[in-house]
Design an enzyme around this catalytic site. Sequence first.
Site, PDB file in Angstrom:
ATOM      1  N   PRO A 157       0.000   1.311  -8.111  1.00 19.75           N
ATOM      2  CA  PRO A 157       0.199   1.138  -9.655  1.00 19.75           C
ATOM      3  C   PRO A 157      -0.744   0.771 -10.355  1.00 19.75           C
ATOM      4  O   PRO A 157      -1.877  -0.012 -10.058  1.00 19.75           O
ATOM      5  CB  PRO A 157       1.293   0.190  -9.649  1.00 19.75           C
ATOM      6  CG  PRO A 157       1.634  -0.644  -8.384  1.00 19.75           C
ATOM      7  CD  PRO A 157       0.687   0.364  -7.345  1.00 19.75           C
ATOM      8  N   ASP A 181     -12.711  -7.527  -7.263  1.00 23.19           N
ATOM      9  CA  ASP A 181     -11.861  -7.285  -6.078  1.00 23.19           C
ATOM     10  C   ASP A 181     -12.562  -5.925  -5.005  1.00 23.19           C
ATOM     11  O   ASP A 181     -12.022  -5.398  -4.118  1.00 23.19           O
ATOM     12  CB  ASP A 181     -10.610  -6.660  -6.548  1.00 23.19           C
ATOM     13  CG  ASP A 181      -9.907  -7.672  -7.117  1.00 23.19           C
ATOM     14  OD1 ASP A 181     -10.268  -8.901  -6.903  1.00 23.19           O
ATOM     15  OD2 ASP A 181      -9.064  -7.596  -7.688  1.00 23.19           O
ATOM     16  N   LYS A 217      -4.307  -4.153  -2.657  1.00 19.98           N
ATOM     17  CA  LYS A 217      -4.137  -5.581  -2.128  1.00 19.98           C
ATOM     18  C   LYS A 217      -3.064  -6.500  -2.863  1.00 19.98           C
ATOM     19  O   LYS A 217      -2.671  -6.183  -4.052  1.00 19.98           O
ATOM     20  CB  LYS A 217      -5.562  -6.320  -2.293  1.00 19.98           C
ATOM     21  CG  LYS A 217      -5.975  -6.499  -3.728  1.00 19.98           C
ATOM     22  CD  LYS A 217      -5.492  -7.870  -4.664  1.00 19.98           C
ATOM     23  CE  LYS A 217      -6.039  -7.893  -5.999  1.00 19.98           C
ATOM     24  NZ  LYS A 217      -5.153  -8.761  -6.647  1.00 19.98           N
ATOM     25  N   GLY A 267      -1.963  -5.365 -11.074  1.00 23.33           N
ATOM     26  CA  GLY A 267      -2.505  -6.567 -10.113  1.00 23.33           C
ATOM     27  C   GLY A 267      -2.794  -6.444  -8.751  1.00 23.33           C
ATOM     28  O   GLY A 267      -2.517  -7.146  -7.678  1.00 23.33           O
ATOM     29  N   MET A 268      -2.878  -4.994  -8.168  1.00 22.09           N
ATOM     30  CA  MET A 268      -2.868  -4.969  -6.919  1.00 22.09           C
ATOM     31  C   MET A 268      -4.382  -4.034  -6.631  1.00 22.09           C
ATOM     32  O   MET A 268      -4.731  -3.330  -5.478  1.00 22.09           O
ATOM     33  CB  MET A 268      -1.776  -3.855  -6.319  1.00 22.09           C
ATOM     34  CG  MET A 268      -0.534  -4.387  -6.632  1.00 22.09           C
ATOM     35  SD  MET A 268       0.682  -3.520  -5.796  1.00 22.09           S
ATOM     36  CE  MET A 268       0.293  -3.862  -3.922  1.00 22.09           C
ATOM     37  N   ALA A 269      -5.115  -4.088  -7.372  1.00 22.35           N
ATOM     38  CA  ALA A 269      -6.648  -3.696  -7.264  1.00 22.35           C
ATOM     39  C   ALA A 269      -6.624  -2.329  -7.296  1.00 22.35           C
ATOM     40  O   ALA A 269      -7.635  -1.914  -6.336  1.00 22.35           O
ATOM     41  CB  ALA A 269      -7.412  -4.463  -6.369  1.00 22.35           C
TER      42      ALA A 269
END
Length: 324
Positions: free
Chosen positions: A110, A152, A22, A114-116
């Site tokens: 990754p 998340d 996300k 910070g992309m859950a």
Amino acid sequence: MSGSPRNAPPELPSVTVRAPAKVNLLLQVGPRRDDGFHDLVTVFQAVSLHEEVTVTPAEEFTVTVEGVGGTDVRGVPLDDSNLAVRAARLLAERAGVTEAVHLHVRKEVPVAGGMAGGSADAAAALVACDALWRLRSGLDALAELGAELGSDVPFGLHGRTAVGTGRGEHLAPVLTNASFAWVFVLGEEGLSTPTVFAECDRQRASGYEPRPGRLEAVETALRSGDADALGAALSNDLQDAAFALAPGLAATIAVGRRAGALAGIVSGSGPTVALLAPSAPAARRLALDLAPVFGTERLRTATGPVPGARVLEAVSTPTPGGRS
Ligand code: C5P
């Protein structure tokens, strides 16, 4: 279904589920709550970088992790603290399942970016185990379990585009037909989410006034499908904290803008930077233009929104004579 008696479904030797990363189009952070979390108003968009989790019946809960497309997986725990393992164990415990599984996680998202990605692993593990054990729990029940594992995780199950409130676990879908194109610039080192929230609190010690109208601006841009308007509306209250902890992120955004991105923003708690492009071909060109600066291994292109955790493959071998 040759070989199986009528009411005994064939055993599933493995189930593979894919779940998306996300980006937060808006991340409005309220004050720290008594439980240590912060009340959020956020807009999540699921993007086409995916985790794949395959579950196979096993004697004990175990996990293996593989990086896809150059993803560095060295930071991923292989013990019981792994989010996919925790998800599988939690579902087994609550559903009264006594069997265990081996989980194989293929990571394209990754790590600590910070992309859950970890939340996507948990979401995928819940859906995969639910299918393997034929529990038919339903999305809402899985999302409730998922919220116990991470703020998340419910979004990883639902996907698409949604407004998140509370810790981020209460979701309301945003209906949009538009597709947006992104280039993600991976950070050189991960950032810890609690550290970024703590830095945000520290920076706000002398007071904080939220800017009004930000959610409405993002929703209007999503409904119209206007990428320029979405670029102007993107905002992230954790961005200054991420800048303080990872100097260089502001410059990454500036480089992206100069190369033609409509806007750039830190993704969630960072350190991945999300650059919004005018179209998918423009995103591919932007990534090519940025390759000499950041290196191709730090660049990913993706589109959003995409669906949440879905079964890709449920392999079933007919069991001769069926199960008793
Ligand atoms: O829920 P999740 O495990 O993703 O959260 C990781 C950490 O991020 C929390 O322990 C907390 O420090 C911080 N967090 C927060 N407020 C939120 C979500 C996360 O402070 N709404």
